[in-house]
Motif scaffolding. Structure first.
Motif, PDB file in Angstrom:
ATOM      1  N   GLU A  16     -17.889  28.166  13.279  1.00  0.00           N
ATOM      2  CA  GLU A  16     -17.560  28.615  12.129  1.00  0.00           C
ATOM      3  C   GLU A  16     -16.242  29.816  12.571  1.00  0.00           C
ATOM      4  N   LYS A  17     -14.894  29.489  11.566  1.00  0.00           N
ATOM      5  CA  LYS A  17     -14.072  30.366  11.631  1.00  0.00           C
ATOM      6  C   LYS A  17     -14.706  32.242  11.441  1.00  0.00           C
ATOM      7  N   PRO A  18     -14.801  33.078  12.086  1.00  0.00           N
ATOM      8  CA  PRO A  18     -14.918  34.647  11.657  1.00  0.00           C
ATOM      9  C   PRO A  18     -14.729  35.253  11.130  1.00  0.00           C
ATOM     10  N   PHE A  19     -15.155  36.308  10.428  1.00  0.00           N
ATOM     11  CA  PHE A  19     -14.818  36.821   8.586  1.00  0.00           C
ATOM     12  C   PHE A  19     -13.728  37.826   9.492  1.00  0.00           C
ATOM     13  N   THR A  20     -14.099  38.237  10.491  1.00  0.00           N
ATOM     14  CA  THR A  20     -12.896  39.329  11.490  1.00  0.00           C
ATOM     15  C   THR A  20     -11.645  38.599  11.397  1.00  0.00           C
ATOM     16  N   VAL A  21     -10.790  40.152  10.920  1.00  0.00           N
ATOM     17  CA  VAL A  21      -9.077  39.742  10.650  1.00  0.00           C
ATOM     18  C   VAL A  21      -8.683  40.044  11.750  1.00  0.00           C
ATOM     19  N   ARG A  22      -7.765  39.460  13.004  1.00  0.00           N
ATOM     20  CA  ARG A  22      -7.105  39.330  14.442  1.00  0.00           C
ATOM     21  C   ARG A  22      -5.564  40.018  13.962  1.00  0.00           C
ATOM     22  N   LYS A  23      -5.773  41.606  13.465  1.00  0.00           N
ATOM     23  CA  LYS A  23      -4.876  42.206  13.506  1.00  0.00           C
ATOM     24  C   LYS A  23      -3.607  42.140  14.566  1.00  0.00           C
ATOM     25  N   PRO A  24      -2.608  42.095  15.118  1.00  0.00           N
ATOM     26  CA  PRO A  24      -2.104  41.908  13.778  1.00  0.00           C
ATOM     27  C   PRO A  24      -1.448  40.511  13.266  1.00  0.00           C
ATOM     28  N   ILE A  25      -1.899  39.946  14.395  1.00  0.00           N
ATOM     29  CA  ILE A  25      -1.991  38.332  14.313  1.00  0.00           C
ATOM     30  C   ILE A  25      -2.288  37.668  12.213  1.00  0.00           C
TER      31      ILE A  25
END
Lengths: 591, 387, 151
Positions: A18-27
């Motif tokens: 599943e797609k993780p909830f975390t955000v890939r900063k700075p993308i």
């Protein structure tokens, strides 16, 4: 142990892809919520630098600091809040309490820098990428920490008021006064705007705490006319009031009146300072108006013997003869004057300086002289026919009303002018049963009169004729006068200056009146200063230094005669300042 | 399960190990240790791999809140109190606000009552979600922590939307709340609840039908029912021991009397029972949130106008206001001397009892590998011990 | 009527400034008290300054004045050329007389500029008119601030 207990844990694998909830900063961008409490923003032009944000901040993260390009002016301290993100907890109480509503927060929450110093900055002054952010925390609709509405003042109705000279404003009750006093944030912006620099937050605090003796003492520190100023002050303080930047300013004037009204004259002595021991020096004050008596009060406190020379039969100057009793009842004025007298100030009535005694005589007999003769005479309309007997002097009409004389205004009255004298004359005429037109060259918004007075004059039945340039006065042949004016339009002739009324060709109006009251301005009476006195006069004003000292070292001058503001509180301030300066030349410390 | 309960050693029977004998090892767990749930230490005396004695050490996190509050205006304490129990700031906000309102005689608008209840139930769910991750992690299930912390973040997203802050919401202000719900918020709440509920079902499957979990948690940290009143144990720790005690029912504050729910009660009183009970309370919490969303009035004020916060004086008096937080009874004792600042504030956090005295006694005889699991099963937050 | 040379034009203007000095002197002679006298003395000094400035320009041969006209505020301009304030003149009377006098000079120079055939002479008159309009504005502004404050 169940077989399910062995197999079930393997269900975790179903989430491996599943797609993780975390955000890939700075993308990936992940903006804060619309209400996010991010970095501060401040509309530095709306901000008045009152520092209420600083007062509420529990972390002391906010400091009011001077910023380039802003200097203190009426209602603006010239300071702006600086936020220290080493202390800030992002609670946004500063935003909630901000009287002007200039503070807000952006929804920006990421700020990376290797220099720790940059995290202390002045929002709205030091440019930041989130300046002017649309989103971010704002005070919610319908949510205020401060009460922006003034406690209404009980007043006579207009219909009731116009029937008599009874005082219109009834004054606050204790509960009302304390509620109104609670609205103050004690920022002190008002103190700078008050000509007398009264300790306004101090006495409002005294009202709030029910400590009226302290309140009275604070009033008298800089103003011995609390009853009068509590009613008729031009209240620059209220225009400066920080609460006024987002609502009704605190009713500073009414709170001052509340204190003075509540304390009996007999009890004044309990809270007010006693006069110092007599110095044996003598000071003459010319004019028993607010400025002269203010100087007399502070000089008497310092132990000097003061004699006030007054041409009229009663003390108070314009407070008595210029302001009608429905605004300032005589007992209230008498209370102020009686207290000043109780300090040993002698007032000589019927003494017209220049005739008897001469100024030279005063200079000889006294150690110092204070000139506070004000602006006693009205200027003429300055149109052909203005010497017609039905053209009256507004100041004289008001004085005659004070003396209880028959005014003989007739039925229809025109008052020419837009200042407080014009409004007072109009409302006095209304109370004498006249039909009143107020004729003014410009528009209502341009009138120098207190907006409250204009509103009340109209509510009491005066008709306001705006944009009317007087042309001439003609005799009507039936005991009245015809007033001719030219209708005008306002023309913006120079950018940044106030528009000028320009006559509309042909639009000439003629009206018949029984009386025309001129109230376009007042001038000084300076014939008592002779060349031998050596007091330098420039443009009909004695030349003074900051302390009120004229070119003659023992002669001082102040009040309407000298200052630009030409109101009671400025005269009182001048009197106080001059008293201190006089004390210094008489060997005192001047405090 | 067949495993015996951890032997109970009464306080007076506390064995004093002879440290010079060479039989024992003194081991510190904390102050930085994932099993401690915060900055706190356990000084363990170990014989082999069993704990024979334990002393709890606090003092690593002392910020002196109660004293700080005596130097701040009533309103200035509002942003301060939320920091006393970091994962559940809203209970502090509520108790402080309610205490002030009681002392000052302020009636809070109905809408604010519902929004406060919503806020408390949402943070209860978020706090439990963090706990369940810790509990699973302490027994070796890191995966569940990843799921549950994600779910908690979804709930924090809701808080961000409602209050502007994720951790310190500072939403429940004396007089009411700081803002109405933003547009679309209630829909987001319901959507999030659906997701969280689904995930909780997955967690239930893999965590509670799990041989390792059962072997390690069942029988661990048994709290005898007679301890409950002796130590002042409250919340799920008490309910798992068979006590039907829940302040939401017993005191009936906020909108709880208008919601339909029954306190969950267990019997086994061990770590497994407490975990199961908390899971049930999470499902119950989701149901309560749905009820609140249904009941929430759409109109009306959300805050009562208070006096100017810079001069606000509260009549002299004292009060104690308590609320049922995830760990039990959370309370504020507030004294006013009639001034513009509190004379005294004392915060009653359930962790004080659970993490200090109860933990010391429960841990004796436990395998050192289970100390963290035991600690987490008491669900304690060291920040609230040190106010 | 015509002014042939630059020198003649300035000579005419200087004459008018000197006439103004005489006018204020005359008023000062009938002034009743010190404050009136000192106010008039101020105006005399001002007109003397104008005359000296024009003398200097005449000597240099160029007029360094802006031709732009200052705004007419419409105040204080009722006194006819022949009017004299009374002995008990107030500040109002003095200012009205002064503003009217400057206004008349402005109008006169404007008319002379229009009548002038020579472009150089016209320009000189235009510049003088501009200067007088600024003097008028100065007195009108003083009038509005000090006399007709409520008007």
């Amino acid at each position: 142990m169940d077989i399910k207990d062995i197999i079930a844990p393997f269900a975790v694998w179903k989430r491996a892809f599943e797609k993780p909830f975390t955000v890939r900063k700075p993308i990936d961008e992940r903006p804060g919520a619309p209400r996010y409490r991010g970095f501060h923003i401040n509309d530095a032009d709306t901000c008045v630098g009152c520092g209420t944000c600083e007062s509420i901040c529990m972390n002391k993260a906010i400091d009011l600091v001077p910023v380039e390009g802003r200097s203190p002016s009426g209602g603006d301290s010239g300071l702006r809040p600086r936020v220290d993100y080493g202390r800030c907890c992002w609670c946004a109480l500063c935003v909630d309490i901000c009287p002007s509503g200039s503070l807000g927060m952006s929804n920006e929450y990421l700020w990376i820098d290797s220099d720790p110093e940059v995290f202390r900055y002045v929002p709205g002054v030091d440019p930041k990428p989130w300046d002017g952010a649309e989103l971010g925390y704002r005070r919610a609709e319908g949510y205020r920490l401060l009460d922006m509405e003034r406690v209404p003042m009980p007043e006579l109705s207009h219909a009731e008021g116009v029937k008599s000279f009874l005082e219109l404003v009834k004054g606050y009750s204790r509960e009302q006064a304390e509620r109104e006093a609670d609205r103050c944030v004690a920022c002190g912006v008002c103190v700078a705007s008050c000509p007398a620099h009264m300790d306004i937050p101090g006495y409002i605090n005294a009202v709030r705490g029910g400590d009226l003796e302290t309140g009275l003492r604070l009033l008298y520190e800089t103003n011995p006319f609390p009853e009068a100023c509590g009613r008729i002050c031009t209240r620059a303080c209220e225009s400066a009031c920080a609460i006024g930047s987002g609502g009704d300013p605190v009713a500073i004037r009414w709170l001052k009146r509340y204190i003075a009204d509540q304390v009996e004259l007999a009890d004044y002595g309990k809270s007010l300072p006693r006069a110092e021991s007599a110095t044996g020096r003598k000071v003459a004050v010319v004019g028993a108006g607010p400025g002269g008596l203010s100087a007399a009060y502070y000089l008497a406190l310092l132990g000097h013997k003061v004699t006030v020379f007054e041409k009229d039969e009663a003390p108070g100057g314009m407070l008595r003869y210029g302001i009608p009793e429905y605004r300032l009842p005589y007992p209230a004025l008498d209370k102020d004057v009686d207290y000043i007298r109780s300090l040993g100030v002698e007032i000589r009535h019927g003494a017209t300086v220049g005739k008897d005694p001469a100024l030279a005589k005063l200079r000889e007999d006294f150690d110092a002289v204070y000139l506070s003769t004000g602006l006693p005479s009205a200027y003429r309309l300055d149109v052909p026919g203005d010497e017609h007997p039905r053209v009256l002097d507004g100041v004289a009409v008001l004085a005659a009303a004070t003396r209880g004389e028959e005014l003989g205004l007739g039925r229809r009255v025109a008052v020419v002018g837009g200042g407080n004298v014009a409004m007072d004359a109009a409302r006095t005429a209304l109370r004498r049963g006249c039909e009143v037109d107020i004729v003014y060259r410009r528009r209502q918004v341009d009138m120098p009169a207190d907006p409250e007075e204009i509103r009340e004059a109209k509510a009491e039945g005066a008709r306001l004729i705006e944009r009317a340039i007087p042309l001439r006065v003609e005799d009507s042949g039936d005991g009245g006068a015809r007033f001719v004016w030219n209708e005008a339009e306002m023309v913006q002739k120079e950018p940044g200056k106030r528009p000028v009324p320009e006559p509309i060709p042909g639009a000439v109006v003629t009206e018949r009146y029984d009386s025309i009251i001129a109230a376009i301005g007042q001038g000084p009476e300076l014939s008592y200063i002779t060349e031998a006195d050596g007091v330098e006069v420039r443009r009909m004003k004695p030349v003074t230094d900051r302390t009120g000292r004229t070119s003659v070292p023992t002669v001082f001058a102040g009040g309407d005669l000298v200052n630009e503001k030409k109101d009671a509180i400025s005269a009182i301030a001048d009197g106080h300042r001059a008293a201190r300066a006089i004390d210094r030349i008489l060997g005192g410390r001047g405090d | 399960m067949s495993r015996p309960k951890t032997p109970y050693v009464a306080p007076e029977e506390r064995a004093v190990p002879d440290l010079d004998s060479g039989k024992y090892l003194v081991m510190w767990q904390g102050p930085n240790h994932p099993g401690i749930t915060g900055n706190m230490s356990l000084r363990l005396v170990i014989e082999g791999d069993s704990v024979v004695d334990c002393e709890t050490h606090v003092g690593y996190l002392h910020r002196g809140f109660e004293k700080l509050m005596e130097r701040r205006l009533w309103m200035q304490n509002f942003p301060l109190v939320c920091r006393i129990a970091v994962p559940e700031p809203d209970f502090n906000e509520y108790c402080y606000a309610a205490a002030l309102e009681e002392l000052a005689g302020i009636e809070v608008p109905d809408k604010a009552v519902w929004l406060r209840t919503l806020s408390l139930e949402m943070i209860r769910l978020a706090s439990f979600l963090m706990w369940i991750g810790g509990q699973a992690g302490a027994f070796g299930h890191g995966t569940i922590a990843q799921w549950s912390v994600t779910m908690r973040d979804y709930v924090l997203d809701l808080f961000e939307e409602l209050s502007g802050g994720r951790i310190y919401h500072m939403y429940i202000i004396p007089g009411g709340v700081r803002a109405d719900v933003p547009p679309g918020f209630l829909r987001h709440v319901l959507e999030t609840m659906t997701v969280v509920e689904q995930n909780l079902k997955d967690i239930e499957l893999v965590m509670f039908h799990n041989a390792v979990m059962k072997m390690r948690a069942v029988g661990l940290g048994y709290i005898p029912p007679d301890w409950v009143d002796r130590y002042g144990i409250t919340g799920p720790n008490a309910r798992a021991a068979g006590f039907k005690r829940d302040l939401r029912k017993d005191r009936g504050y906020l909108a709880y009397p208008r919601l339909s729910f029954e306190p969950v009660v267990g019997a086994e009183s061990d770590a497994f029972e407490r975990a199961r009970l908390r899971l049930a309370e999470m499902f119950q919490g989701i149901d309560l949130i749905r009820q609140i969303v249904d009941f929430l009035p759409s109109e009306g004020p959300f805050r009562e106008r208070l006096p100017n916060p810079l001069h606000w004086k509260i009549p002299a008096g004292e009060t104690y206001v308590a609320a049922e937080c995830t760990r039990g009874e959370y309370g504020f004792y507030v004294v006013s001397d009639g001034g513009d600042k509190p004379r005294r504030v004392a915060v009653r956090g359930p962790s004080y009892t659970h993490a200090v005295s109860v933990m010391e006694r429960l841990v004796r005889g436990v395998n050192i590998a289970d100390v963290a699991g035991l600690m987490v099963s008491l669900h304690t937050y060291p920040p609230e011990i040190e106010r | 009527m015509g002014y042939a040379t630059f020198g003649e034009v300035l000579e005419f203007a200087i004459g008018r400034e000197n006439a103004a000095v005489d006018f204020y002197r005359e008023l000062s002679g009938i002034a009743a008290f010190a404050a009136q006298k000192s106010t008039l003395a101020e105006f005399i000094a001002m007109e003397r300054g104008h005359a000296a400035m024009l003398e200097a320009m005449k000597a240099r041969g160029t007029v360094k004045l802006s031709a732009s006209t200052a705004v007419d505020l419409g105040a204080a301009r009722r006194v006819e050329a022949t009017d004299r304030p009374p002995a008990g003149m107030t500040f109002q009377d003095i200012l009205t007389a002064a503003a009217s006098k400057e206004a008349r000079s402005f109008e006169l120079y404007g008319r002379l500029a229009r009548e002038a055939g020579d472009p150089g002479i016209r320009e000189t008159f235009e510049r003088l008119a501009g200067e007088e309009s600024r003097h008028r504005a100065y007195f009108q502004d003083l009038y509005e601030r000090e006399v007709a404050r409520d008007n």
